[in-house]
Motif scaffolding. Structure first.
Motif, PDB file in Angstrom:
ATOM      1  N   LEU A 166     -43.717  23.548 -23.877  1.00 52.14           N
ATOM      2  CA  LEU A 166     -44.690  24.372 -23.171  1.00 52.14           C
ATOM      3  C   LEU A 166     -45.020  23.823 -21.787  1.00 52.14           C
ATOM      4  O   LEU A 166     -45.102  22.603 -21.591  1.00 52.14           O
ATOM      5  N   LYS A 167     -45.232  24.738 -20.848  1.00 49.42           N
ATOM      6  CA  LYS A 167     -45.642  24.350 -19.494  1.00 49.42           C
ATOM      7  C   LYS A 167     -47.080  23.847 -19.502  1.00 49.42           C
ATOM      8  O   LYS A 167     -47.418  22.858 -18.859  1.00 49.42           O
ATOM      9  N   ASP A 168     -47.940  24.567 -20.223  1.00 49.61           N
ATOM     10  CA  ASP A 168     -49.351  24.205 -20.293  1.00 49.61           C
ATOM     11  C   ASP A 168     -49.599  23.425 -21.582  1.00 49.61           C
ATOM     12  O   ASP A 168     -49.582  23.988 -22.670  1.00 49.61           O
ATOM     13  N   THR A 169     -49.811  22.113 -21.421  1.00 47.09           N
ATOM     14  CA  THR A 169     -50.023  21.270 -22.603  1.00 47.09           C
ATOM     15  C   THR A 169     -51.475  20.785 -22.661  1.00 47.09           C
ATOM     16  O   THR A 169     -51.769  19.811 -23.346  1.00 47.09           O
ATOM     17  N   SER A 170     -52.355  21.471 -21.940  1.00 48.31           N
ATOM     18  CA  SER A 170     -53.748  21.010 -21.873  1.00 48.31           C
ATOM     19  C   SER A 170     -54.444  21.063 -23.234  1.00 48.31           C
ATOM     20  O   SER A 170     -55.410  20.351 -23.464  1.00 48.31           O
ATOM     21  N   SER A 171     -53.956  21.917 -24.138  1.00 47.81           N
ATOM     22  CA  SER A 171     -54.585  22.008 -25.458  1.00 47.81           C
ATOM     23  C   SER A 171     -54.125  20.887 -26.380  1.00 47.81           C
ATOM     24  O   SER A 171     -54.659  20.730 -27.474  1.00 47.81           O
ATOM     25  N   GLY A 172     -53.119  20.121 -25.945  1.00 51.67           N
ATOM     26  CA  GLY A 172     -52.573  19.064 -26.793  1.00 51.67           C
ATOM     27  C   GLY A 172     -51.333  19.498 -27.554  1.00 51.67           C
ATOM     28  O   GLY A 172     -50.645  18.679 -28.152  1.00 51.67           O
ATOM     29  N   VAL A 173     -51.050  20.798 -27.549  1.00 51.41           N
ATOM     30  CA  VAL A 173     -49.831  21.308 -28.187  1.00 51.41           C
ATOM     31  C   VAL A 173     -48.696  21.221 -27.167  1.00 51.41           C
ATOM     32  O   VAL A 173     -48.799  21.779 -26.077  1.00 51.41           O
ATOM     33  N   LEU A 174     -47.636  20.512 -27.521  1.00 51.15           N
ATOM     34  CA  LEU A 174     -46.545  20.271 -26.572  1.00 51.15           C
ATOM     35  C   LEU A 174     -45.426  21.304 -26.679  1.00 51.15           C
ATOM     36  O   LEU A 174     -44.804  21.653 -25.677  1.00 51.15           O
ATOM     37  N   ALA A 175     -45.151  21.752 -27.887  1.00 48.22           N
ATOM     38  CA  ALA A 175     -43.997  22.635 -28.085  1.00 48.22           C
ATOM     39  C   ALA A 175     -44.301  23.662 -29.170  1.00 48.22           C
ATOM     40  O   ALA A 175     -45.191  23.467 -29.995  1.00 48.22           O
ATOM     41  N   ASP A 176     -43.555  24.743 -29.137  1.00 52.45           N
ATOM     42  CA  ASP A 176     -43.710  25.785 -30.148  1.00 52.45           C
ATOM     43  C   ASP A 176     -42.354  26.461 -30.339  1.00 52.45           C
ATOM     44  O   ASP A 176     -41.414  26.221 -29.572  1.00 52.45           O
ATOM     45  N   THR A 177     -42.268  27.310 -31.354  1.00 52.30           N
ATOM     46  CA  THR A 177     -41.027  28.040 -31.603  1.00 52.30           C
ATOM     47  C   THR A 177     -41.251  29.525 -31.329  1.00 52.30           C
ATOM     48  O   THR A 177     -42.373  30.024 -31.415  1.00 52.30           O
ATOM     49  N   ALA A 178     -40.171  30.228 -30.991  1.00 48.12           N
ATOM     50  CA  ALA A 178     -40.284  31.668 -30.722  1.00 48.12           C
ATOM     51  C   ALA A 178     -38.965  32.353 -31.037  1.00 48.12           C
ATOM     52  O   ALA A 178     -37.885  31.795 -30.812  1.00 48.12           O
ATOM     53  N   TRP A 179     -39.071  33.587 -31.562  1.00 50.54           N
ATOM     54  CA  TRP A 179     -37.877  34.390 -31.808  1.00 50.54           C
ATOM     55  C   TRP A 179     -37.294  34.853 -30.480  1.00 50.54           C
ATOM     56  O   TRP A 179     -38.020  35.060 -29.508  1.00 50.54           O
ATOM     57  N   GLU A 180     -35.980  35.036 -30.468  1.00 49.62           N
ATOM     58  CA  GLU A 180     -35.274  35.422 -29.246  1.00 49.62           C
ATOM     59  C   GLU A 180     -35.862  36.686 -28.614  1.00 49.62           C
ATOM     60  O   GLU A 180     -36.058  36.756 -27.402  1.00 49.62           O
ATOM     61  N   GLU A 181     -36.179  37.688 -29.439  1.00 46.24           N
ATOM     62  CA  GLU A 181     -36.642  38.966 -28.884  1.00 46.24           C
ATOM     63  C   GLU A 181     -38.047  38.876 -28.292  1.00 46.24           C
ATOM     64  O   GLU A 181     -38.488  39.805 -27.610  1.00 46.24           O
ATOM     65  N   ASP A 182     -38.755  37.793 -28.581  1.00 44.73           N
ATOM     66  CA  ASP A 182     -40.108  37.639 -28.056  1.00 44.73           C
ATOM     67  C   ASP A 182     -40.125  36.889 -26.733  1.00 44.73           C
ATOM     68  O   ASP A 182     -41.202  36.638 -26.187  1.00 44.73           O
ATOM     69  N   LEU A 183     -38.944  36.515 -26.239  1.00 43.49           N
ATOM     70  CA  LEU A 183     -38.866  35.725 -25.006  1.00 43.49           C
ATOM     71  C   LEU A 183     -38.162  36.497 -23.906  1.00 43.49           C
ATOM     72  O   LEU A 183     -37.337  37.368 -24.170  1.00 43.49           O
ATOM     73  N   GLU A 184     -38.506  36.158 -22.680  1.00 45.87           N
ATOM     74  CA  GLU A 184     -37.743  36.657 -21.533  1.00 45.87           C
ATOM     75  C   GLU A 184     -37.545  35.516 -20.553  1.00 45.87           C
ATOM     76  O   GLU A 184     -38.339  34.571 -20.489  1.00 45.87           O
ATOM     77  N   SER A 185     -36.454  35.627 -19.778  1.00 43.42           N
ATOM     78  CA  SER A 185     -36.132  34.577 -18.806  1.00 43.42           C
ATOM     79  C   SER A 185     -37.105  34.610 -17.651  1.00 43.42           C
ATOM     80  O   SER A 185     -37.591  35.669 -17.249  1.00 43.42           O
ATOM     81  N   LEU A 186     -37.384  33.434 -17.128  1.00 43.94           N
ATOM     82  CA  LEU A 186     -38.144  33.334 -15.893  1.00 43.94           C
ATOM     83  C   LEU A 186     -37.172  32.922 -14.806  1.00 43.94           C
ATOM     84  O   LEU A 186     -36.329  32.047 -15.020  1.00 43.94           O
ATOM     85  N   GLU A 187     -37.284  33.587 -13.671  1.00 47.68           N
ATOM     86  CA  GLU A 187     -36.375  33.277 -12.576  1.00 47.68           C
ATOM     87  C   GLU A 187     -36.803  31.977 -11.910  1.00 47.68           C
ATOM     88  O   GLU A 187     -37.375  31.968 -10.829  1.00 47.68           O
ATOM     89  N   GLU A 188     -36.593  30.915 -12.618  1.00 46.23           N
ATOM     90  CA  GLU A 188     -36.924  29.602 -12.081  1.00 46.23           C
ATOM     91  C   GLU A 188     -35.692  28.721 -12.198  1.00 46.23           C
ATOM     92  O   GLU A 188     -34.741  29.040 -12.900  1.00 46.23           O
TER      93      GLU A 188
END
Lengths: 111, 188
Positions: B162-184
């Protein structure tokens, strides 16, 4: 280095009990019991808010939480309900809490 | 750790949303599911949660979409055009495809598995949901094949740093269809 303690029948029974424990609480039920935000649920389950929002989605936007997520919420719910009944020394062994949470005000609502 | 709001909007679905569920028979389907009982499946003994009923209805509708065929459509069109001459008992019975098993890895894996859309190092974000523009973003650090209960089949799932780790959560999982590319730029 001490040798591992052999497992007694009691130990085996406890392991079996834990392995088959159906402890779980759905996000919707947890959410219905308390005025808690999706962000707070995310912190409890070590998830992103985006994942938690999908647990509350409808139809094609719904995604199911894992059994680990359900267990996190059930344990949190248990703690919110019964924290004051747990002896401090015992609780500190579990969570290593550096400070004791103040007991619930009897005037405030319990759930 | 940032503080999180204690209260959020708990508004119920709008009247028009409920009306749509009724107009297109989805409310009726959920009602039928909630009272279903035959020798193989008795809802009364299952203690189904509300979201499980909705999930079942969604899966059945998805199954219907992938099960359409010409013979069946012709039969339905007959009903539509000759409604007065038909009763509900004249409707052809559907034969839905059996779902993949969540405890058995598909035999076709990995040879007939769709290629993953995202690679390690790709910047991604979760797709926004209706009525909520907030989303999370991060970098793909891995993927695995898992059973997607919302489709009744096996699909790719990604591990996202995760980009925002301020909550203390560093990583998570996600299904392919729930994601989109960021032009970065790709990591690093």
């Amino acid at each position: 280095m001490t040798r591992p303690r052999p497992l007694s029948d009691r130990d085996l029974a406890l392991i079996n009990l834990y392995a088959n424990c159906q402890l779980g609480l759905s996000p919707r039920r947890f959410y219905a019991k308390r005025e808690v935000s999706h962000e707070a649920i995310a912190s409890i389950c070590s998830r992103s808010p985006s994942t938690v929002r999908r647990w509350f989605g409808k139809g094609k936007h719904y995604r199911a939480p894992s059994s680990d997520d359900l267990r996190h919420l059930a344990l949190m719910d248990f703690l919110l309900e019964h924290y004051d009944e747990v002896p401090p020394d015992l609780f500190d062994r579990l969570c290593g809490s550096p400070q004791r949470i103040q007991p619930q005000n009897p005037d405030s609502s319990s759930t | 750790m940032t503080s999180t709001p204690l209260f959020i909007d708990r508004s119920h679905p709008s009247a028009s949303y409920q009306q749509a569920l009724c107009d297109f028979g989805i409310a009726e389907l959920i009602e039928a599911l909630s009272n279903f009982c035959d020798p193989d499946f008795d809802v009364g003994r299952m203690h189904l949660e509300e979201q499980e009923l909705e999930h079942l209805a969604t899966l059945l509708i998805q199954q219907l979409c992938v099960s359409l065929n010409g013979k069946m459509m012709a039969g339905y069109l007959n009903v539509v055009r000759n409604a007065d001459a038909w009763t509900i008992t004249d409707l052809p019975r559907l034969e839905l495809k059996p779902l993949q098993h969540l405890l058995v890895l598909p035999k076709s894996f990995p040879h007939q598995t769709s290629a993953p859309r995202f690679l390690d190092g790709d910047s991604v974000c979760w797709l926004s949901l209706p009525n909520c523009s907030q989303t999370d973003r991060g970098i793909v650090i891995g993927r695995f094949f898992a059973f997607a209960s919302h489709h009744g089949q096996w699909e790719w799932k990604y591990l996202i740093w995760l980009k925002d780790t301020s909550s203390g959560v560093l990583a998570d999982t996600a299904w392919e269809e729930d994601l989109e590319s960021l032009e970065e730029e790709k990591y690093p």
